[in-house]
Design an enzyme around this catalytic site. Structure first.
Site, PDB file in Angstrom:
ATOM      1  N   LYS A 189      -3.604   5.318  -7.657  1.00 20.08           N
ATOM      2  CA  LYS A 189      -3.834   5.952  -6.349  1.00 20.08           C
ATOM      3  C   LYS A 189      -5.118   6.766  -6.354  1.00 20.08           C
ATOM      4  O   LYS A 189      -5.735   6.967  -5.321  1.00 20.08           O
ATOM      5  CB  LYS A 189      -2.661   6.854  -5.979  1.00 20.08           C
ATOM      6  CG  LYS A 189      -1.295   6.228  -6.197  1.00 20.08           C
ATOM      7  CD  LYS A 189      -1.111   4.921  -5.469  1.00 20.08           C
ATOM      8  CE  LYS A 189       0.069   4.156  -6.055  1.00 20.08           C
ATOM      9  NZ  LYS A 189       0.023   2.719  -5.808  1.00 20.08           N
ATOM     10  N   ASP A 214      -1.384   0.345  -0.131  1.00 22.41           N
ATOM     11  CA  ASP A 214       0.037   0.706  -0.217  1.00 22.41           C
ATOM     12  C   ASP A 214       0.182   2.120  -0.780  1.00 22.41           C
ATOM     13  O   ASP A 214      -0.736   2.658  -1.395  1.00 22.41           O
ATOM     14  CB  ASP A 214       0.741  -0.311  -1.120  1.00 22.41           C
ATOM     15  CG  ASP A 214       2.245  -0.146  -1.062  1.00 22.41           C
ATOM     16  OD1 ASP A 214       2.730   0.439  -0.067  1.00 22.41           O
ATOM     17  OD2 ASP A 214       2.932  -0.601  -1.990  1.00 22.41           O
ATOM     18  N   ASN A 215       1.337   2.709  -0.577  1.00 28.63           N
ATOM     19  CA  ASN A 215       1.687   4.010  -1.168  1.00 28.63           C
ATOM     20  C   ASN A 215       0.705   5.128  -0.831  1.00 28.63           C
ATOM     21  O   ASN A 215       0.353   5.929  -1.692  1.00 28.63           O
ATOM     22  CB  ASN A 215       1.768   3.922  -2.707  1.00 28.63           C
ATOM     23  CG  ASN A 215       2.808   2.938  -3.154  1.00 28.63           C
ATOM     24  OD1 ASN A 215       2.469   1.919  -3.724  1.00 28.63           O
ATOM     25  ND2 ASN A 215       4.059   3.220  -2.871  1.00 28.63           N
ATOM     26  N   GLU A 244       9.453   1.584  -1.691  1.00 27.79           N
ATOM     27  CA  GLU A 244      10.125   0.353  -2.060  1.00 27.79           C
ATOM     28  C   GLU A 244      11.406   0.636  -2.850  1.00 27.79           C
ATOM     29  O   GLU A 244      11.434   1.505  -3.714  1.00 27.79           O
ATOM     30  CB  GLU A 244       9.173  -0.535  -2.888  1.00 27.79           C
ATOM     31  CG  GLU A 244       8.506   0.138  -4.073  1.00 27.79           C
ATOM     32  CD  GLU A 244       7.218   0.860  -3.698  1.00 27.79           C
ATOM     33  OE1 GLU A 244       6.878   0.887  -2.507  1.00 27.79           O
ATOM     34  OE2 GLU A 244       6.584   1.413  -4.602  1.00 27.79           O
TER      35      GLU A 244
END
Lengths: 262, 806
Positions: A189, A214-215, A244
């Site tokens: 990230k 994502d995330n 998820e």
């Protein structure tokens, strides 16, 4: 003897404790599944988590059928252990975006064990090409096996085993890419923001190129979000969903459409 | 000449009237406006202006000739009749302007004029036209640019020629008058602004409202209202009890009750003792025990005990009055709430909170409306399916069961702690640690802080609409606080009884001691001067009233402290950590796990309400309580305003707080009642201490009324009073009151009914029509529906009739 706090005062903290446990139960569950179970299984089996997942898929999925591989993955991740794939719910959003966009050149950052690669490759039109970047050698080996198991060959999916910050500047020279239609980010990230800036600098993004990350809320990429807010290069929105394989932790997937400098 | 004078007068009056003018000549103006508009569309602007003027003058002439025929008298009557319709301020202005204008008129009639009268009149009419144009400009269907240009031109014209109408002295006067009118209007506007600025914290609250929506703002409005009430309570106790006693009563050290006892003297100024409200703080005007029972004090002959009693009763009576009055006022404002039918229409047209002025909150609101739509659609689907209702019911029951368990647990914990503290008190407090001594307060504060959080978590099970959820939450916290408070009071009652038994023994000892003192002086030497004993050495009773007051003050202080510390740790520290650790943390702290805190409306409102309840309960025994509370509210206003703007984020589901104000008020009323109950009980049933407080030496506290009646009023008055207080008279009076209340309630209900029908009937009628149309084929229940429909119509007619009669 140290001065003791009376037991009644300690008892008065019980509601606080209960509140915290109930409110953050999903995080505790996640901690248990993603870390404690993993360490325990690592010790017991002597294999890595990814290898265990691969074994399960080998025994439970039909080779050559991406859907069954994805299903097997989902079952393993929600029932047995936890791997942070994109998951079925956010995967559907991704599928939809791919269908709408039907990109010809796709870059994926962070293959991990190939779940999202299979998912993307499944939704791509004929003649499209997917470049998937993975840093870890062992993960890449497993991902390779899984991708081949799903029936995607070298022409369609190319796995690049290198850190993303080394790969991106060489995409144009080494891989002969002119333009990226679709970028999917699901690696570290912290590298979201520098990698995005590198992509901007490389000139591979054209008007209408889509970037999906994502995330962005959990674990979260605040710098990345700040950058897309400030830069003004993108039309963006965040698809809110849950993490998820977990119900209560909120997460989001950022969808960016490159507009270029106006 | 006369005619002209008349005309001039009219023109002048028009100018003076300015605002008032508009209505008189509206029809003509409209006509002219139409004509002008038509022309404006055709012609260029520059040319248009000249011509417009001409036509205006022409048309004005025609109207003038018409008007001339009317006599001056009727005109004046007209003016007056119309001015009556306007508000008083403007009327006043109008009147004064007329007067001035008369004077001017008188001055003009004797002076010669250089400008030809026709020209003058033309000019006047033109100026009038412009003025009218300016006034009616807002309603014109022109583009904004054109409006602005016209406005500027007209204003310039008026400025230029307005002064030319008068001459010499009259002209100056006229200019002065115009200037004054403008100044006056500006002053009025400024005064309005000033009035708004004078409402305390208005801007702060508005800002919060724009960021957080009206539900958070409603808390602050409530806090401000509470502050006002407490200011008045503080004024009463401070002005009528504390100050007179401090200024006119006997000074400190003159009598035993006003002196620190010898045993405590050494530590009376220690901070630890003062912090516990002992020592010098205990023996001061802050507490009940310091007051003397002397009937009248100072050169004013101020009736101190009477004043003390009346202020105690008066504060409670005033609070009742204010709360009920506010409730009644709010009740009129809230409409007929109906959230169930036309769900989607309500959502569509009324979900936006127009007071939001912050983009982030607007985003949240937008998202929440979207989600609420989604949820409503899902709900609709599920209600069609209705298989999940059992699960929901089960979850709701489960949630309530859990909450009950929690309440019982907290009640038991407090009971346990109180019992333990009594044991400690018997052992002697000095042998125990600070933790053990403050256990009751600590446990109460902690439970009051943490249990609501638990309730909040539990309430997510129930899946209510946030407004309903807020009310449930309020109800639960209410029960919790009430339980805690009453456990505390019961413990206090036990302690009072203990003290009273102690008092009996001490009273007996004192008589023995006095007797021995007397005997010793007598036996030793009869000629020696009587021994003067320093008041600090005189033995004294335990004075349960002061003890009660102290307990309440301590409770308030610890409560305040807990609130502020929670605010600082839970909100501020958390916000600081989240903000600055976010740069070097492995997940997003702001969007993810700890995040910033939301403002807890229900907890804060209830904290405020219960705090007020404790004030009402304890104010009789500790006159300093309202002062403390004013201080606390003042500080928390600033602190919470700052905290909410600095460390909180808008609620995820922003909702409107319409109608919740009366809910707060209702709770306040209940608390007021519940808190006056024990106070009145102690006042009525327990005899006051024998050697402290304003009522010492009396059998009951309210005997002070009797005493005043007997000694301060003429004999006939007390006789009348005794007759009036005869049960034979009181009972019918109470009966009459009950009947009156019954009558008013019935009247209110009847007056409410037509309104209800107006809301409900068309709706029900429509629904039934829909039903009948949908079930056209199946004639099963049609007759019944029809009859109910006609029945409804009949009642509607009836209610119209009754409404008309009323």
């Amino acid at each position: 003897i140290p001065e003791m706090v009376s037991p009644a005062i300690a008892l008065a903290f019980l509601p606080l404790l209960l509140t915290l446990i109930i409110r953050y139960r999903y995080y505790f569950v996640l901690f248990y599944r993603a870390i404690l179970v993993r360490i325990w299984k690592d010790c017991v089996t002597g294999l890595t988590r990814e290898e265990r997942a691969y074994q399960y898929i080998l025994t439970h999925a039909t080779p050559g059928d991406p859907d069954s591989i994805l299903d097997a993955f989902d079952v393993w991740c929600s029932k047995v252990e936890f791997i942070s794939n994109i998951g079925p719910k956010k995967g559907k959003i991704l599928d939809r975006l791919l269908m709408e966009q039907s990109p010809l050149t796709v870059l994926e950052l962070g293959t991990h064990c190939g779940y999202s690669t299979v998912r993307i490759a499944r939704a791509l039109p004929l003649g499209a090409r997917l470049y998937s970047v993975e840093m870890d050698q062992r993960n890449a080996a497993i991902a390779e096996k899984i991708i081949r198991l799903a029936g995607f060959d070298d022409d369609m999916v190319e796995l690049i085993v290198n850190p993303s910050d080394e790969v991106i500047p060489r995409l144009r020279s080494d891989y002969g890419l002119e333009r990226l239609d679709f970028v999917f980010m699901d690696h570290w990230k912290k590298s979201y923001c520098p990698d995005l800036q590198m992509l901007e600098g490389s000139g591979l993004l054209g008007k209408g190129s889509m970037i999906v990350a994502d995330n962005v809320l959990f674990p979260g990429a605040p710098k990345f979000l700040r950058h897309i807010r400030k830069s003004g290069l993108y039309e963006w929105k965040i698809h809110r969903a849950t993490l998820e394989y977990s119900k209560g932790i909120r997460d989001g997937m950022a969808e960016l459409v490159y507009q270029g400098i106006k | 000449k006369k005619k002209r004078g008349n005309g001039r007068r009219k023109g002048a009056s028009k100018e003076a009237g300015e605002g008032e003018e508009e209505m008189q000549v509206r029809p003509e103006k409209r006509e002219r406006g139409k004509r002008r508009r038509a022309k404006n569309d055709q012609e260029a602007k520059g040319r248009e202006r000249d011509e417009e003027e001409q036509t205006k003058i022409k048309s004005a002439k025609t109207t003038k000739t018409r008007k001339k025929e009317k006599s001056r008298k009727t005109e004046e009557e007209e003016g007056e009749g119309e001015s009556e319709e306007r508000n008083t301020k403007r009327k006043k202005k109008h009147g004064s302007a007329k007067k001035e204008e008369k004077e001017e008129d008188g001055g003009k009639q004797v002076r010669p004029e250089s400008l030809s009268p026709e020209e003058l009149e033309k000019l006047k009419e033109a100026v009038d036209e412009r003025k009218k144009l300016i006034q009616g400009l807002r309603g014109k269907p022109w583009p904004m640019k054109k409006k602005l240009v016209t406005l500027r031109e007209s204003q310039e014209f008026v400025e230029k020629y307005e002064g030319a109408l008068g001459k010499g002295k009259g002209r100056k006067l006229y200019a002065y008058k115009v200037m004054m009118t403008k100044k006056w209007m500006k002053f009025q506007r400024d005064f309005e602004n000033f009035k708004t600025a004078c409402i305390p914290w208005e801007m702060k609250i508005k800002e919060i409202e724009s960021h957080f929506g009206s539900s958070v703002a409603s808390y602050f409005i409530f806090l401000r209202w509470m502050y006002g009430i407490n200011m008045i309570l503080f004024g009463l106790t401070f002005g009528l009890v504390m100050v007179p006693e401090a200024l006119m009563g006997r000074p400190y050290g003159s009598i035993p009750r006003k002196t620190v006892p010898r045993a405590e003297e050494a530590s009376a100024m220690d901070f630890a003792v003062l912090w516990d409200w002992g020592g010098y703080a205990q023996y001061s005007v802050l507490f009940y025990g310091y007051y003397n029972s002397q009937r009248a004090i100072g050169w004013l002959k101020f009736r101190m005990p009477l004043s003390y009693f009346l202020v105690g009763v008066g504060t409670v009576a005033y609070s009742y009055m204010v709360v009920i009055r506010t409730m009644a006022r709010n009740a009129n404002e809230s409409g007929v709430g109906d959230d169930n039918s036309f769900n989607f229409s309500w959502k569509m047209f009324t979900s936006w909170d127009y007071l939001i002025g912050n983009p982030e909150t607007a985003d949240n609101k937008f998202a929440s409306i979207t989600t609420s739509f989604k949820e409503a659609i899902l709900e609709e689907q599920e209600s069609r399916k209705d298989d999940n209702i059992h699960l929901t019911r089960f979850l709701r029951v489960l949630a309530n069961f859990l909450v009950l368990c929690c309440l019982a647990g907290s009640g038991y914990l407090i009971y346990f702690v109180v019992r333990r503290s009594q044991k400690f008190a018997l052992d002697g407090l000095e042998n125990h640690t600070w933790w053990e001594r403050n256990e009751v307060n600590m446990v109460m504060s902690l439970l009051g802080m943490f249990c609501p959080m638990l309730f909040d978590v539990i309430s997510t099970l129930e899946n209510y609409h946030p407004r309903v959820a807020l009310q449930w939450q309020l109800g639960r916290i209410f029960a919790l606080f009430l339980g805690n408070l009453y456990t505390f009071i019961i413990a206090l009652m036990d302690e009072i009884n203990l003290k009273r038994e102690e008092e009996k023994i001490i009273k007996f000892n004192i008589t023995m001691w006095e007797a021995s003192l007397y005997n010793s002086t007598v036996s030793e030497n009869s000629t020696a001067p009587p021994v003067t004993i320093h008041p600090a050495d005189v033995p004294r009773g335990p004075c349960w009233e002061t003890m009660v007051g102290q307990e309440f003050v301590r409770l308030i202080i610890s409560d305040t402290m807990t609130t502020y510390i929670t605010l600082l740790i839970g909100d501020f520290l958390r916000a600081v950590l989240v903000r600055f650790l976010n740069y070097c943390w492995c997940w997003d702290l702001e969007a993810g796990f700890p995040s910033y805190s939301e403002f807890d409306v229900s907890g804060n409102v209830l904290g405020l309400i219960f705090n007020q309840g404790m004030i009402w309960m304890g104010a009789f025994y500790a006159p300093c309580l309202p002062a403390l509370n004013v201080l606390r509210l003042h500080v928390s206003m600033y602190l919470q305003c700052w905290a909410v703007m600095c460390c909180n984020v808008p609620q995820e589901r922003v909702f409107k707080a319409s109608g919740s104000n009366n809910f707060y008020m209702a709770m306040l009323l209940v608390i007021l009642f519940l808190s006056t109950l024990p106070a009145i009980y102690t006042i009525v049933t327990i005899p006051p201490s024998f050697d402290c407080g304003p009522f010492s030496g009396k059998k009951r506290m309210f005997d002070v009324i009797h005493e005043t009646l007997e000694s301060d009023f003429p004999a006939w008055f007390s006789k009348v009073f005794s007759y009036a207080s005869n049960p034979g008279l009181v009972l019918p009076f109470i009966l009459l009151m009950v009947l009156a209340i019954y009558y008013f309630t019935l009247a209110w209900i009847h007056s409410q009914k037509p309104l209800c029908f107006l809301f409900v009937c068309p709706k029900r009628g429509k629904q039934e029509e829909e039903q009948t149309s949908s079930t056209e084929g199946t004639n099963g229940s049609r007759g019944g529906q029809k009859s109910s429909l006609t029945g409804c119509r009949a009642t509607k007619q009836q209610c119209f009739i009754t409404g008309g009669r009323e």
